[in-house]
Design an enzyme around this catalytic site. Structure first.
Site, short mmCIF file in Angstrom:
data_model
loop_
_atom_site.label_atom_id
_atom_site.label_comp_id
_atom_site.label_asym_id
_atom_site.label_seq_id
_atom_site.Cartn_x
_atom_site.Cartn_y
_atom_site.Cartn_z
N HIS A 172 -1.61 0.71 -9.63
CA HIS A 172 -2.28 -0.18 -8.66
C HIS A 172 -3.00 -1.34 -9.37
CE1 HIS A 172 -4.08 -0.35 -4.36
NE2 HIS A 172 -4.05 -1.56 -4.91
N ARG B 159 0.84 -1.19 0.00
CA ARG B 159 0.00 0.00 0.00
C ARG B 159 0.88 1.25 0.00
NH1 ARG B 159 -3.61 -2.52 -1.59
NH2 ARG B 159 -5.62 -2.93 -0.63
P1 NAP Z 1 -1.58 -11.44 4.55
O1 NAP Z 1 -1.67 -12.85 4.12
O2 NAP Z 1 -2.49 -10.96 5.62
O3 NAP Z 1 -0.06 -11.16 4.97
C1 NAP Z 1 0.33 -9.96 5.56
C2 NAP Z 1 1.77 -10.12 5.98
O4 NAP Z 1 2.23 -8.86 6.50
C3 NAP Z 1 1.96 -11.16 7.10
O5 NAP Z 1 3.15 -11.86 6.92
C4 NAP Z 1 2.05 -10.28 8.34
O6 NAP Z 1 2.79 -10.83 9.42
C5 NAP Z 1 2.80 -9.09 7.77
N1 NAP Z 1 2.61 -7.93 8.64
C6 NAP Z 1 1.47 -7.26 8.92
N2 NAP Z 1 1.71 -6.26 9.78
C7 NAP Z 1 3.02 -6.32 10.06
C8 NAP Z 1 3.86 -5.57 10.89
N3 NAP Z 1 3.42 -4.55 11.62
N4 NAP Z 1 5.16 -5.90 10.94
C9 NAP Z 1 5.63 -6.94 10.23
N5 NAP Z 1 4.88 -7.71 9.41
C10 NAP Z 1 3.59 -7.39 9.34
O7 NAP Z 1 -1.83 -10.44 3.32
P2 NAP Z 1 -1.59 -10.73 1.76
O8 NAP Z 1 -2.74 -11.44 1.19
O9 NAP Z 1 -0.24 -11.32 1.59
O10 NAP Z 1 -1.62 -9.25 1.19
C11 NAP Z 1 -0.71 -8.27 1.64
C12 NAP Z 1 -1.12 -6.89 1.16
O11 NAP Z 1 -0.89 -6.76 -0.24
C13 NAP Z 1 -2.61 -6.56 1.28
O12 NAP Z 1 -2.96 -6.19 2.59
C14 NAP Z 1 -2.75 -5.40 0.32
O13 NAP Z 1 -2.50 -4.18 0.97
C15 NAP Z 1 -1.66 -5.65 -0.70
N6 NAP Z 1 -2.20 -5.99 -2.04
C16 NAP Z 1 -1.91 -5.17 -3.07
C17 NAP Z 1 -2.39 -5.48 -4.33
C18 NAP Z 1 -2.04 -4.65 -5.52
O14 NAP Z 1 -2.61 -4.84 -6.60
N7 NAP Z 1 -1.09 -3.74 -5.41
C19 NAP Z 1 -3.17 -6.63 -4.52
C20 NAP Z 1 -3.45 -7.42 -3.44
C21 NAP Z 1 -2.96 -7.09 -2.18
P3 NAP Z 1 2.33 -12.21 10.13
O15 NAP Z 1 2.73 -13.28 9.15
O16 NAP Z 1 3.12 -12.26 11.37
O17 NAP Z 1 0.85 -12.10 10.33
C1 GLV Z 2 -5.56 -4.71 -4.06
O1 GLV Z 2 -4.95 -3.72 -3.83
C2 GLV Z 2 -5.99 -5.64 -3.06
O2 GLV Z 2 -5.88 -5.33 -1.88
O3 GLV Z 2 -6.48 -6.72 -3.43
#
Ligand code: NAP
Ligand code: GLV
Length: 319
Positions: free
Chosen positions: A282, A234
Protein backbone atom coordinates in the site's frame (compact mmCIF):
# COMPACT_ATOMS: atom_id res chain seq x y z
CA UNK A 1 -9.28 38.76 17.65
CA UNK A 2 -9.78 35.22 18.96
CA UNK A 3 -6.81 32.79 18.91
CA UNK A 4 -6.62 30.47 15.94
CA UNK A 5 -7.94 26.98 16.52
CA UNK A 6 -5.31 24.28 16.99
CA UNK A 7 -5.07 21.44 14.45
CA UNK A 8 -5.25 17.81 15.49
CA UNK A 9 -2.80 15.66 13.55
CA UNK A 10 -3.52 11.93 13.71
CA UNK A 11 -1.57 10.26 10.92
CA UNK A 12 -0.45 6.63 10.92
CA UNK A 13 2.39 7.40 8.53
CA UNK A 14 6.16 7.03 8.98
CA UNK A 15 6.54 8.90 12.34
CA UNK A 16 9.87 10.55 11.41
CA UNK A 17 8.33 11.96 8.22
CA UNK A 18 5.39 13.44 10.13
CA UNK A 19 7.72 14.93 12.74
CA UNK A 20 10.01 16.45 10.10
CA UNK A 21 7.08 17.90 8.16
CA UNK A 22 5.52 19.34 11.32
CA UNK A 23 8.70 21.30 12.03
CA UNK A 24 7.73 23.85 9.39
CA UNK A 25 3.94 23.46 9.33
CA UNK A 26 1.08 25.52 10.78
CA UNK A 27 3.30 28.37 12.02
CA UNK A 28 0.38 30.37 13.41
CA UNK A 29 -1.47 27.71 15.40
CA UNK A 30 -0.88 24.94 17.89
CA UNK A 31 -0.53 21.40 16.54
CA UNK A 32 -1.78 18.51 18.64
CA UNK A 33 0.05 15.48 17.26
CA UNK A 34 -1.76 12.52 18.74
CA UNK A 35 1.34 10.37 18.17
CA UNK A 36 3.04 12.45 20.88
CA UNK A 37 2.44 10.78 24.29
CA UNK A 38 2.22 14.25 25.83
CA UNK A 39 -1.26 14.58 24.27
CA UNK A 40 -2.54 11.23 25.48
CA UNK A 41 -5.90 11.79 27.18
CA UNK A 42 -5.91 15.46 26.25
CA UNK A 43 -9.28 17.20 26.01
CA UNK A 44 -9.87 17.80 22.29
CA UNK A 45 -13.15 19.66 22.60
CA UNK A 46 -13.38 23.12 21.03
CA UNK A 47 -10.91 22.22 18.26
CA UNK A 48 -11.94 23.03 14.67
CA UNK A 49 -9.64 20.94 12.47
CA UNK A 50 -8.25 17.41 12.27
CA UNK A 51 -5.94 15.84 9.68
CA UNK A 52 -6.38 12.10 9.90
CA UNK A 53 -5.23 8.81 8.46
CA UNK A 54 -6.52 5.63 10.09
CA UNK A 55 -7.64 7.21 13.36
CA UNK A 56 -8.81 5.27 16.40
CA UNK A 57 -12.61 4.83 16.56
CA UNK A 58 -12.95 7.29 19.46
CA UNK A 59 -11.55 10.29 17.54
CA UNK A 60 -14.88 12.02 16.95
CA UNK A 61 -16.14 11.47 20.48
CA UNK A 62 -12.89 12.96 21.80
CA UNK A 63 -13.07 15.88 19.33
CA UNK A 64 -16.80 16.70 19.12
CA UNK A 65 -16.50 20.28 17.80
CA UNK A 66 -14.59 19.77 14.54
CA UNK A 67 -15.56 22.11 11.70
CA UNK A 68 -13.53 20.43 8.93
CA UNK A 69 -11.97 16.96 8.71
CA UNK A 70 -9.02 16.47 6.34
CA UNK A 71 -8.11 13.03 5.03
CA UNK A 72 -4.37 12.38 5.00
CA UNK A 73 -4.82 10.65 1.65
CA UNK A 74 -6.93 10.73 -1.48
CA UNK A 75 -9.20 7.94 -0.23
CA UNK A 76 -11.72 8.59 2.52
CA UNK A 77 -13.16 5.15 3.33
CA UNK A 78 -10.98 5.16 6.49
CA UNK A 79 -12.85 8.27 7.70
CA UNK A 80 -16.35 7.44 6.49
CA UNK A 81 -16.32 4.24 8.52
CA UNK A 82 -15.31 5.91 11.81
CA UNK A 83 -18.13 6.10 14.35
CA UNK A 84 -19.69 9.50 14.99
CA UNK A 85 -18.43 11.23 11.83
CA UNK A 86 -19.70 14.81 12.30
CA UNK A 87 -21.84 16.48 9.66
CA UNK A 88 -19.03 18.81 8.53
CA UNK A 89 -17.02 18.99 5.30
CA UNK A 90 -14.59 16.13 4.70
CA UNK A 91 -11.72 17.23 2.45
CA UNK A 92 -9.54 14.69 0.66
CA UNK A 93 -5.90 15.10 -0.34
CA UNK A 94 -5.50 15.96 -4.01
CA UNK A 95 -2.01 17.01 -4.98
CA UNK A 96 0.48 16.73 -7.82
CA UNK A 97 2.91 14.77 -5.63
CA UNK A 98 0.36 12.05 -4.91
CA UNK A 99 -0.97 11.89 -8.47
CA UNK A 100 2.54 11.61 -9.89
CA UNK A 101 3.48 8.80 -7.54
CA UNK A 102 0.41 6.82 -8.49
CA UNK A 103 1.06 7.20 -12.20
CA UNK A 104 4.68 6.10 -11.69
CA UNK A 105 3.41 2.92 -10.00
CA UNK A 106 0.75 2.18 -12.62
CA UNK A 107 3.11 2.74 -15.56
CA UNK A 108 5.80 0.67 -13.85
CA UNK A 109 3.42 -2.27 -13.27
CA UNK A 110 2.14 -2.16 -16.86
CA UNK A 111 5.72 -2.13 -18.12
CA UNK A 112 6.76 -5.00 -15.81
CA UNK A 113 4.02 -7.17 -17.32
CA UNK A 114 4.55 -5.94 -20.88
CA UNK A 115 8.31 -6.57 -20.69
CA UNK A 116 7.80 -10.00 -19.05
CA UNK A 117 9.97 -9.01 -16.15
CA UNK A 118 9.00 -12.02 -14.08
CA UNK A 119 10.10 -14.41 -16.83
CA UNK A 120 13.45 -12.60 -17.26
CA UNK A 121 14.02 -12.66 -13.49
CA UNK A 122 13.43 -16.42 -13.52
CA UNK A 123 15.88 -16.81 -16.42
CA UNK A 124 18.47 -14.65 -14.66
CA UNK A 125 18.12 -16.70 -11.49
CA UNK A 126 19.08 -19.73 -13.60
CA UNK A 127 21.90 -17.74 -15.29
CA UNK A 128 20.15 -18.40 -18.59
CA UNK A 129 20.65 -16.00 -21.52
CA UNK A 130 17.55 -16.22 -23.71
CA UNK A 131 15.21 -13.78 -25.39
CA UNK A 132 11.43 -13.99 -25.46
CA UNK A 133 9.08 -12.71 -28.16
CA UNK A 134 8.38 -9.12 -27.22
CA UNK A 135 5.06 -7.42 -27.96
CA UNK A 136 5.03 -3.63 -27.88
CA UNK A 137 2.89 -1.32 -25.76
CA UNK A 138 0.67 -0.56 -28.74
CA UNK A 139 -0.37 -4.23 -28.76
CA UNK A 140 -1.90 -3.88 -25.28
CA UNK A 141 -5.15 -2.15 -24.31
CA UNK A 142 -5.02 -0.93 -20.72
CA UNK A 143 -8.50 -0.45 -19.26
CA UNK A 144 -8.66 1.79 -16.20
CA UNK A 145 -11.62 1.47 -13.83
CA UNK A 146 -11.88 4.82 -12.02
CA UNK A 147 -11.24 7.82 -14.23
CA UNK A 148 -10.93 10.47 -11.53
CA UNK A 149 -7.85 12.50 -10.68
CA UNK A 150 -5.59 9.44 -10.56
CA UNK A 151 -7.11 7.46 -13.41
CA UNK A 152 -6.89 10.40 -15.81
CA UNK A 153 -3.25 11.13 -15.06
CA UNK A 154 -2.30 7.45 -15.35
CA UNK A 155 -4.18 7.27 -18.67
CA UNK A 156 -2.19 10.19 -20.10
CA UNK A 157 1.14 8.75 -19.01
CA UNK A 158 0.35 5.23 -20.24
CA UNK A 159 -0.61 6.73 -23.60
CA UNK A 160 2.78 8.47 -23.78
CA UNK A 161 4.39 5.04 -23.36
CA UNK A 162 2.39 3.83 -26.36
CA UNK A 163 -0.33 1.78 -24.67
CA UNK A 164 -3.86 1.98 -26.01
CA UNK A 165 -5.88 3.27 -23.06
CA UNK A 166 -9.60 3.07 -22.34
CA UNK A 167 -11.43 4.21 -19.21
CA UNK A 168 -14.54 3.39 -17.21
CA UNK A 169 -16.27 5.50 -14.57
CA UNK A 170 -19.67 6.02 -13.00
CA UNK A 171 -20.44 9.00 -15.22
CA UNK A 172 -19.16 9.44 -18.75
CA UNK A 173 -15.84 11.34 -18.86
CA UNK A 174 -14.56 13.07 -21.96
CA UNK A 175 -10.78 12.71 -22.10
CA UNK A 176 -8.77 13.48 -25.21
CA UNK A 177 -7.26 10.37 -26.76
CA UNK A 178 -9.01 7.98 -24.35
CA UNK A 179 -12.10 5.99 -25.25
CA UNK A 180 -14.34 6.22 -22.21
CA UNK A 181 -17.31 4.23 -20.93
CA UNK A 182 -19.89 4.97 -18.26
CA UNK A 183 -21.33 2.51 -15.75
CA UNK A 184 -23.66 0.96 -18.35
CA UNK A 185 -20.75 0.30 -20.71
CA UNK A 186 -18.88 -2.01 -18.35
CA UNK A 187 -19.10 -5.20 -20.41
CA UNK A 188 -18.03 -3.46 -23.63
CA UNK A 189 -15.11 -1.89 -21.74
CA UNK A 190 -14.02 -5.21 -20.20
CA UNK A 191 -14.23 -7.02 -23.54
CA UNK A 192 -11.47 -4.80 -24.90
CA UNK A 193 -9.22 -4.73 -21.83
CA UNK A 194 -5.93 -6.70 -21.77
CA UNK A 195 -4.44 -5.10 -18.64
CA UNK A 196 -7.10 -4.04 -16.12
CA UNK A 197 -6.08 -1.21 -13.75
CA UNK A 198 -8.20 -0.53 -10.64
CA UNK A 199 -8.18 3.05 -9.38
CA UNK A 200 -11.60 3.07 -7.74
CA UNK A 201 -12.54 4.37 -4.31
CA UNK A 202 -14.03 1.83 -1.90
CA UNK A 203 -17.77 2.44 -1.65
CA UNK A 204 -20.76 0.14 -1.17
CA UNK A 205 -20.99 -0.01 -4.99
CA UNK A 206 -17.36 -0.89 -5.63
CA UNK A 207 -16.90 -3.41 -2.79
CA UNK A 208 -15.99 -6.77 -4.33
CA UNK A 209 -16.32 -5.47 -7.89
CA UNK A 210 -13.07 -7.16 -9.01
CA UNK A 211 -14.30 -10.74 -8.87
CA UNK A 212 -14.23 -13.90 -10.97
CA UNK A 213 -17.31 -12.94 -12.99
CA UNK A 214 -15.71 -9.63 -13.96
CA UNK A 215 -12.34 -11.21 -14.82
CA UNK A 216 -14.18 -13.69 -17.09
CA UNK A 217 -15.37 -10.77 -19.23
CA UNK A 218 -11.87 -9.40 -19.90
CA UNK A 219 -10.32 -9.70 -23.35
CA UNK A 220 -8.34 -12.84 -24.11
CA UNK A 221 -7.01 -11.48 -27.39
CA UNK A 222 -4.06 -9.61 -25.87
CA UNK A 223 -0.45 -10.51 -26.63
CA UNK A 224 -0.26 -12.84 -23.61
CA UNK A 225 -3.70 -14.37 -24.15
CA UNK A 226 -4.92 -14.09 -20.58
CA UNK A 227 -5.38 -10.61 -19.09
CA UNK A 228 -3.48 -9.01 -16.21
CA UNK A 229 -5.05 -7.38 -13.13
CA UNK A 230 -3.41 -4.36 -11.49
CA UNK A 231 -5.03 -2.74 -8.43
CA UNK A 232 -4.03 0.30 -6.40
CA UNK A 233 -7.53 1.51 -5.46
CA UNK A 234 -8.63 -0.38 -2.36
CA UNK A 235 -8.35 -4.02 -1.33
CA UNK A 236 -12.03 -4.14 -0.37
CA UNK A 237 -12.86 -3.84 -4.07
CA UNK A 238 -11.16 -7.13 -4.90
CA UNK A 239 -12.20 -10.70 -4.12
CA UNK A 240 -8.86 -12.28 -3.38
CA UNK A 241 -10.08 -15.88 -3.43
CA UNK A 242 -11.23 -15.24 -7.03
CA UNK A 243 -7.91 -13.64 -8.02
CA UNK A 244 -6.04 -16.68 -6.69
CA UNK A 245 -8.38 -19.05 -8.49
CA UNK A 246 -8.02 -17.11 -11.76
CA UNK A 247 -4.22 -17.10 -11.49
CA UNK A 248 -4.19 -20.84 -10.70
CA UNK A 249 -6.40 -21.59 -13.70
CA UNK A 250 -4.48 -19.15 -15.96
CA UNK A 251 -7.65 -17.10 -16.42
CA UNK A 252 -5.36 -14.25 -15.33
CA UNK A 253 -1.78 -14.17 -16.63
CA UNK A 254 -0.53 -12.11 -13.71
CA UNK A 255 -1.34 -9.37 -11.23
CA UNK A 256 0.10 -6.37 -9.41
CA UNK A 257 -1.53 -5.63 -6.08
CA UNK A 258 -0.78 -2.66 -3.83
CA UNK A 259 -3.92 -3.00 -1.73
CA UNK A 260 -5.49 -5.98 0.02
CA UNK A 261 -8.66 -7.07 1.77
CA UNK A 262 -6.57 -7.32 4.94
CA UNK A 263 -3.57 -5.04 5.50
CA UNK A 264 -0.84 -5.73 6.35
CA UNK A 265 -1.04 -8.71 3.99
CA UNK A 266 -0.66 -11.77 6.28
CA UNK A 267 2.72 -13.48 6.09
CA UNK A 268 1.07 -16.75 5.08
CA UNK A 269 -0.77 -15.20 2.09
CA UNK A 270 -0.11 -17.05 -1.17
CA UNK A 271 0.19 -13.73 -2.99
CA UNK A 272 3.74 -13.26 -1.68
CA UNK A 273 4.98 -16.35 -3.54
CA UNK A 274 2.94 -16.51 -6.73
CA UNK A 275 4.90 -16.20 -9.94
CA UNK A 276 4.02 -13.11 -11.96
CA UNK A 277 2.24 -11.45 -9.04
CA UNK A 278 3.84 -8.26 -7.78
CA UNK A 279 2.97 -7.24 -4.22
CA UNK A 280 3.64 -3.78 -2.79
CA UNK A 281 2.58 -2.74 0.74
CA UNK A 282 0.00 0.00 0.00
CA UNK A 283 2.66 2.45 -1.11
CA UNK A 284 1.66 3.15 -4.71
CA UNK A 285 1.01 6.78 -3.84
CA UNK A 286 1.92 7.40 -0.23
CA UNK A 287 1.17 10.95 0.83
CA UNK A 288 4.03 13.43 0.88
CA UNK A 289 3.48 14.78 4.40
CA UNK A 290 4.94 18.25 3.74
CA UNK A 291 2.70 18.65 0.71
CA UNK A 292 -0.26 17.39 2.78
CA UNK A 293 0.27 20.07 5.42
CA UNK A 294 0.65 22.78 2.77
CA UNK A 295 -2.67 21.64 1.28
CA UNK A 296 -4.38 21.66 4.72
CA UNK A 297 -2.98 25.13 5.54
CA UNK A 298 -4.26 26.38 2.20
CA UNK A 299 -7.73 24.94 2.73
CA UNK A 300 -7.96 26.30 6.29
CA UNK A 301 -6.98 29.75 4.99
CA UNK A 302 -9.77 29.51 2.41
CA UNK A 303 -12.28 28.32 5.01
CA UNK A 304 -11.41 31.08 7.47
CA UNK A 305 -11.68 33.76 4.80
CA UNK A 306 -15.10 32.54 3.69
CA UNK A 307 -14.03 30.86 0.43
CA UNK A 308 -15.39 27.41 -0.43
CA UNK A 309 -13.25 24.43 0.48
CA UNK A 310 -11.84 22.39 -2.40
CA UNK A 311 -11.87 18.60 -2.85
CA UNK A 312 -14.86 18.12 -0.55
CA UNK A 313 -16.12 14.54 -0.48
CA UNK A 314 -19.67 13.60 -1.41
CA UNK A 315 -20.43 11.48 1.64
CA UNK A 316 -23.48 9.90 0.02
CA UNK A 317 -21.51 8.70 -3.03
CA UNK A 318 -18.66 7.76 -0.67
CA UNK A 319 -15.80 9.48 -2.49
P1 NAP B 1 -11.57 10.44 -7.68
O1 NAP B 1 -10.94 11.60 -8.36
O2 NAP B 1 -12.68 10.68 -6.73
O3 NAP B 1 -12.03 9.41 -8.81
C1 NAP B 1 -12.79 8.28 -8.52
C2 NAP B 1 -13.20 7.66 -9.83
O4 NAP B 1 -13.89 6.43 -9.54
C3 NAP B 1 -14.18 8.54 -10.64
O5 NAP B 1 -13.92 8.43 -12.00
C4 NAP B 1 -15.53 7.92 -10.30
O6 NAP B 1 -16.53 8.09 -11.29
C5 NAP B 1 -15.13 6.46 -10.22
N1 NAP B 1 -16.15 5.72 -9.48
C6 NAP B 1 -16.50 5.83 -8.18
N2 NAP B 1 -17.49 4.98 -7.88
C7 NAP B 1 -17.77 4.33 -9.03
C8 NAP B 1 -18.71 3.34 -9.36
N3 NAP B 1 -19.57 2.84 -8.47
N4 NAP B 1 -18.74 2.90 -10.63
C9 NAP B 1 -17.89 3.41 -11.55
N5 NAP B 1 -16.97 4.35 -11.30
C10 NAP B 1 -16.92 4.80 -10.05
O7 NAP B 1 -10.48 9.61 -6.85
P2 NAP B 1 -8.90 9.53 -7.10
O8 NAP B 1 -8.22 10.69 -6.50
O9 NAP B 1 -8.67 9.24 -8.54
O10 NAP B 1 -8.53 8.26 -6.22
C11 NAP B 1 -9.12 7.01 -6.46
C12 NAP B 1 -8.83 6.04 -5.32
O11 NAP B 1 -7.47 5.64 -5.35
C13 NAP B 1 -8.97 6.61 -3.91
O12 NAP B 1 -10.31 6.67 -3.50
C14 NAP B 1 -8.17 5.63 -3.09
O13 NAP B 1 -8.99 4.56 -2.66
C15 NAP B 1 -7.14 5.10 -4.07
N6 NAP B 1 -5.77 5.53 -3.72
C16 NAP B 1 -4.86 4.57 -3.44
C17 NAP B 1 -3.56 4.94 -3.13
C18 NAP B 1 -2.51 3.91 -2.88
O14 NAP B 1 -1.41 4.26 -2.44
N7 NAP B 1 -2.75 2.65 -3.18
C19 NAP B 1 -3.21 6.29 -3.11
C20 NAP B 1 -4.17 7.22 -3.39
C21 NAP B 1 -5.47 6.84 -3.69
P3 NAP B 1 -17.04 9.56 -11.72
O15 NAP B 1 -15.92 10.10 -12.58
O16 NAP B 1 -18.27 9.31 -12.48
O17 NAP B 1 -17.23 10.32 -10.44
C1 GLV C 1 -3.90 6.10 -0.09
O1 GLV C 1 -4.27 4.98 -0.06
C2 GLV C 1 -4.76 7.22 -0.31
O2 GLV C 1 -5.97 7.05 -0.31
O3 GLV C 1 -4.23 8.34 -0.48
Amino acid sequence: MSAKSPVIVDLKFIPEEVEAALAGAFPDREVIDLADPVHRGRDLSGIDYAVVWKSAPDLFSRAPDLKVVFSGGAGVDHVLTLPGLPDVPLVRFVDRTLTTRMSEWVVMQCLLHLRQHHAYEALANRHEWRDLSQPEAADVTVGIMGMGVLGQDAARKLAVMGFKVIGWSRSKRVIEGVETYDAAGLDAFLGQTDFLVGLLPLTPETRGIFNGALFAKLSRRGPFGAPVFINAGRGGSQVEADILECIDSSMLAGASLDVFEREPLPQESRFWDLPNVYVTPHVAASSDVRALFVHVEHQIARFESGLPLEHVVDKVAGY
